[in-house]
Design a protein around this motif. Structure first.
Motif, short mmCIF file in Angstrom:
data_model
loop_
_atom_site.label_atom_id
_atom_site.label_comp_id
_atom_site.label_asym_id
_atom_site.label_seq_id
_atom_site.Cartn_x
_atom_site.Cartn_y
_atom_site.Cartn_z
N MET A 164 0.84 -1.18 0.00
CA MET A 164 0.00 0.00 0.00
C MET A 164 0.88 1.24 0.00
O MET A 164 1.92 1.28 0.66
CB MET A 164 -0.90 0.02 1.21
CG MET A 164 -1.91 -1.10 1.26
SD MET A 164 -2.98 -0.89 2.69
CE MET A 164 -4.47 -1.43 1.99
N LYS A 165 0.45 2.25 -0.68
CA LYS A 165 1.24 3.46 -0.80
C LYS A 165 1.34 4.24 0.50
O LYS A 165 2.35 4.85 0.79
CB LYS A 165 0.65 4.35 -1.89
CG LYS A 165 0.79 3.78 -3.28
CD LYS A 165 0.20 4.70 -4.31
CE LYS A 165 0.30 4.10 -5.69
NZ LYS A 165 -0.27 4.96 -6.71
N ASN A 166 0.29 4.20 1.31
CA ASN A 166 0.28 5.01 2.54
C ASN A 166 0.90 4.30 3.74
O ASN A 166 0.96 4.86 4.82
CB ASN A 166 -1.14 5.45 2.87
CG ASN A 166 -2.08 4.28 3.12
OD1 ASN A 166 -1.65 3.14 3.19
ND2 ASN A 166 -3.35 4.57 3.27
N GLY A 167 1.36 3.09 3.56
CA GLY A 167 2.01 2.36 4.65
C GLY A 167 1.04 1.81 5.69
O GLY A 167 1.47 1.34 6.74
N LEU A 168 -0.23 1.85 5.42
CA LEU A 168 -1.24 1.39 6.38
C LEU A 168 -1.08 -0.10 6.68
O LEU A 168 -1.20 -0.52 7.83
CB LEU A 168 -2.65 1.68 5.86
CG LEU A 168 -3.80 1.32 6.78
CD1 LEU A 168 -3.68 2.07 8.11
CD2 LEU A 168 -5.13 1.63 6.13
N GLN A 169 -0.79 -0.89 5.67
CA GLN A 169 -0.64 -2.34 5.87
C GLN A 169 0.51 -2.62 6.85
O GLN A 169 0.37 -3.43 7.76
CB GLN A 169 -0.40 -3.03 4.55
CG GLN A 169 -0.31 -4.54 4.68
CD GLN A 169 -0.22 -5.24 3.33
OE1 GLN A 169 -0.25 -4.60 2.29
NE2 GLN A 169 -0.11 -6.54 3.34
N LYS A 221 1.74 -0.59 9.13
CA LYS A 221 1.35 -0.11 10.46
C LYS A 221 0.40 -1.09 11.14
O LYS A 221 0.53 -1.37 12.34
CB LYS A 221 0.70 1.27 10.35
CG LYS A 221 1.65 2.36 9.94
CD LYS A 221 0.92 3.68 9.74
CE LYS A 221 1.84 4.74 9.17
NZ LYS A 221 1.12 5.97 8.85
#
Length: 60
Positions: free
Chosen positions: A1-6, A8
């Motif tokens: 994922m681009k936003n780094g949510l995975q 986190k």
């Protein structure tokens, strides 16, 4: 994922398990979003797809 949510989310899971004395060496996060789909019997052969599974809708 681009936003780094995975990453986190996975880090939070590892932290929670570690606090409970468990060890996670590897794993996979899967999106299990329920989607609307046509009936599995509405295919050309009029047969049920053996890989298709259903889930109750609503209050189940």
């Amino acid at each position: 994922m681009k936003n780094g949510l995975q990453e986190k989310l996975f880090a939070q899971v590892v932290t929670t398990l570690t606090e409970k004395g468990l060890i996670l060496k590897k794993g996979t996060i899967v999106d299990s979003t329920i989607i609307s789909a046509p009936s599995s019997t509405k295919n050309k052969e009029k047969k049920r797809d053996p890989d298709a599974h259903q889930t109750p809708k609503g209050n189940a």
